[in-house]
Design an enzyme around this catalytic site. Structure first.
Site, PDB file in Angstrom:
ATOM      1  CB  SER A 299     -49.108 -21.580 -37.385  1.00 18.53           C
ATOM      2  OG  SER A 299     -48.352 -20.929 -38.392  1.00 18.53           O
TER       3      SER A 299
ATOM      4  CE1 TYR B 245     -51.879 -24.618 -41.020  1.00 13.97           C
ATOM      5  CE2 TYR B 245     -50.864 -22.451 -41.131  1.00 13.97           C
ATOM      6  CZ  TYR B 245     -50.842 -23.762 -40.699  1.00 13.97           C
ATOM      7  OH  TYR B 245     -49.786 -24.212 -39.947  1.00 13.97           O
TER       8      TYR B 245
HETATM    9  P1  NAD Z   1     -46.796 -32.732 -41.451  1.00 11.78           P
HETATM   10  O1  NAD Z   1     -47.487 -32.848 -42.734  1.00 11.78           O
HETATM   11  O2  NAD Z   1     -45.566 -33.526 -41.267  1.00 11.78           O
HETATM   12  O3  NAD Z   1     -47.782 -33.059 -40.261  1.00 11.78           O
HETATM   13  C1  NAD Z   1     -49.171 -32.789 -40.321  1.00 11.78           C
HETATM   14  C2  NAD Z   1     -49.899 -34.079 -40.014  1.00 11.78           C
HETATM   15  O4  NAD Z   1     -51.297 -33.805 -39.925  1.00 11.78           O
HETATM   16  C3  NAD Z   1     -49.760 -35.137 -41.098  1.00 11.78           C
HETATM   17  O5  NAD Z   1     -48.650 -35.960 -40.892  1.00 11.78           O
HETATM   18  C4  NAD Z   1     -51.068 -35.896 -40.975  1.00 11.78           C
HETATM   19  O6  NAD Z   1     -50.876 -37.109 -40.309  1.00 11.78           O
HETATM   20  C5  NAD Z   1     -51.955 -35.000 -40.135  1.00 11.78           C
HETATM   21  N1  NAD Z   1     -53.224 -34.781 -40.838  1.00 11.78           N
HETATM   22  C6  NAD Z   1     -53.475 -33.925 -41.856  1.00 11.78           C
HETATM   23  N2  NAD Z   1     -54.753 -34.078 -42.265  1.00 11.78           N
HETATM   24  C7  NAD Z   1     -55.302 -35.042 -41.479  1.00 11.78           C
HETATM   25  C8  NAD Z   1     -56.597 -35.665 -41.432  1.00 11.78           C
HETATM   26  N3  NAD Z   1     -57.585 -35.297 -42.280  1.00 11.78           N
HETATM   27  N4  NAD Z   1     -56.784 -36.635 -40.521  1.00 11.78           N
HETATM   28  C9  NAD Z   1     -55.795 -37.014 -39.684  1.00 11.78           C
HETATM   29  N5  NAD Z   1     -54.570 -36.473 -39.672  1.00 11.78           N
HETATM   30  C10 NAD Z   1     -54.326 -35.502 -40.577  1.00 11.78           C
HETATM   31  O7  NAD Z   1     -46.491 -31.175 -41.250  1.00 11.78           O
HETATM   32  P2  NAD Z   1     -46.008 -30.316 -39.967  1.00 11.78           P
HETATM   33  O8  NAD Z   1     -45.512 -29.069 -40.549  1.00 11.78           O
HETATM   34  O9  NAD Z   1     -45.152 -31.109 -39.066  1.00 11.78           O
HETATM   35  O10 NAD Z   1     -47.388 -29.983 -39.258  1.00 11.78           O
HETATM   36  C11 NAD Z   1     -47.595 -30.211 -37.878  1.00 11.78           C
HETATM   37  C12 NAD Z   1     -48.216 -28.993 -37.233  1.00 11.78           C
HETATM   38  O11 NAD Z   1     -47.302 -27.902 -37.314  1.00 11.78           O
HETATM   39  C13 NAD Z   1     -49.504 -28.500 -37.874  1.00 11.78           C
HETATM   40  O12 NAD Z   1     -50.422 -28.152 -36.850  1.00 11.78           O
HETATM   41  C14 NAD Z   1     -49.088 -27.258 -38.610  1.00 11.78           C
HETATM   42  O13 NAD Z   1     -50.152 -26.329 -38.716  1.00 11.78           O
HETATM   43  C15 NAD Z   1     -48.009 -26.751 -37.675  1.00 11.78           C
HETATM   44  N6  NAD Z   1     -47.091 -25.786 -38.257  1.00 11.78           N
HETATM   45  C16 NAD Z   1     -46.189 -26.141 -39.216  1.00 11.78           C
HETATM   46  C17 NAD Z   1     -45.329 -25.200 -39.725  1.00 11.78           C
HETATM   47  C18 NAD Z   1     -44.292 -25.538 -40.774  1.00 11.78           C
HETATM   48  O14 NAD Z   1     -43.659 -24.612 -41.301  1.00 11.78           O
HETATM   49  N7  NAD Z   1     -44.084 -26.771 -41.111  1.00 11.78           N
HETATM   50  C19 NAD Z   1     -45.379 -23.881 -39.271  1.00 11.78           C
HETATM   51  C20 NAD Z   1     -46.310 -23.541 -38.305  1.00 11.78           C
HETATM   52  C21 NAD Z   1     -47.149 -24.500 -37.803  1.00 11.78           C
END
Ligand code: NAD
Ligand code: MG
Length: 295
Positions: free
Chosen positions: A186, A199
């Site tokens: 991120s 985080y």
């Molecule tokens: P999202 O909620 O759609 O995806 C995150 C997924 O993590 C969930 O769907 C879930 O299945 C999984 N997860 C969470 N806790 C878990 C657990 N205890 N056991 C198993 N699985 C678990 O959200 P997203 O934003 O698509 O996140 C995906 C990645 O993107 C993450 O690594 C997040 O840090 C990163 N990210 C997101 C953003 C943003 O703005 N959305 C920005 C930077 C980084």
């Protein structure tokens, strides 16, 4: 295909309604529903016959990677929490419509045994493992360090960094020469927000992990890279990732003045998994709408 758009307006650029869900959240209940490429991503056999495992592949960025991989000809296993079964079923349907095999592997990555077995089960059910996307994460905001509980600290570190290590250890039994690992970090690794301290620490740890693994994996003919998103419209943000007051203008401080949609990251996950990236390893790709990702 080949259409040219102004990036400021290519996807939703208005204000978001405040909306709150309990962790981990269900994407199908969001307004608007994120675009993960269900219709908008078009594949061209860049990953024909590959076998991929994407953690957190039910929703958001992982879902966009899983869908793109299937549309590029890969069979795809996704992991997710049992509460996210309805989102996972939607992804399965899209993968199967693309003519590929979908494997659903629900479970909790806080459980070391599940995290380790997940890799072997995916490889067994897919008939191999060429691509590993370590994408699942916990993001729960906490404005005051005094209130950061040991439980939250432990959960965030376990899912976001420990499970990455456990899964890579197991995956090395399967990944062939030419295999690829992609870790979702991120912009928080480089520009941490005060309310996301635990985080952000895990996200910078992931960068160090990818850089440290580059040399080890190179000797085996395996590449490893990270994708570093900025604000992307996903359920993570409305399920405790941000305070409600940040939701309406989420992403609007970026130079591109809007949140990204998960599908806007899909091509990078495809590139990094594919043979076109044969000289790309140990890199961090910022997809942020304009915020730089330097230290
Ligand atoms: P999202 O909620 O759609 O995806 C995150 C997924 O993590 C969930 O769907 C879930 O299945 C999984 N997860 C969470 N806790 C878990 C657990 N205890 N056991 C198993 N699985 C678990 O959200 P997203 O934003 O698509 O996140 C995906 C990645 O993107 C993450 O690594 C997040 O840090 C990163 N990210 C997101 C953003 C943003 O703005 N959305 C920005 C930077 C980084
Ligand atoms: Mg989800």
């Amino acid at each position: 295909m080949g259409e040219m758009n102004n990036p400021l307006y290519k996807y939703y650029d208005g204000k978001f309604e405040k909306q709150k869900q309990p962790y981990p959240g269900v994407q199908s209940e969001m307004h608007p529903i994120p675009d993960c490429g269900e219709e908008s991503y078009v594949g061209s056999e860049k990953l024909k016959n590959r076998k991929a495992l994407v953690t957190g592949g039910d929703s958001g960025i992982g879902r966009a990677a899983a869908i793109a991989y299937a549309k590029e000809g890969a069979d795809v296993a996704i992991s997710y929490l049992p509460d996210e079964g309805s989102d996972a079923q939607e992804v399965k349907a899209v993968i199967e419509k693309a003519g590929q095999k979908a494997v659903l592997l629900p479970g909790d990555l806080r459980d070391e045994r599940f995290a380790r077995e997940l890799v072997h089960e995916a490889a067994e059910k897919l008939g191999g493992l060429d691509i590993l996307v370590l994408n699942a994460a916990i993001q729960q905001f906490e404005k005051d360090i005094k209130n950061l509980s040991t439980e939250q600290l432990t959960d965030t570190f376990t899912v976001n960094i420990f499970s990455n290590v456990w899964m890579l250890q197991e995956a090395l039994d399967h990944l062939p020469e030419g295999g690829s690992v992609v870790v979702t970090t991120s912009v928080q690794a480089f520009q941490p927000s005060g309310h996301l301290s635990d985080y952000a620490m895990t996200k910078s740890s992931q960068v160090a992990f990818v850089l440290a693994m580059t040399q080890q994996l190179a000797e085996k003919g395996i590449r490893i890279n990270a994708v570093s998103p900025g604000p992307v419209w996903t359920v993570l943000q409305v399920a405790g990732g941000q305070p409600q007051e940040s939701i309406p203008e989420f992403g609007q401080k970026e130079p591109l003045k809007r949140a990204g949609q998960p599908v806007e990251l899909a091509d990078t996950y495809v590139l990094l998994a594919s043979d076109s990236a044969s000289y790309i390893t140990g890199q961090v790709y910022g997809i942020t709408g304009g915020t730089p990702i330097n230290h």
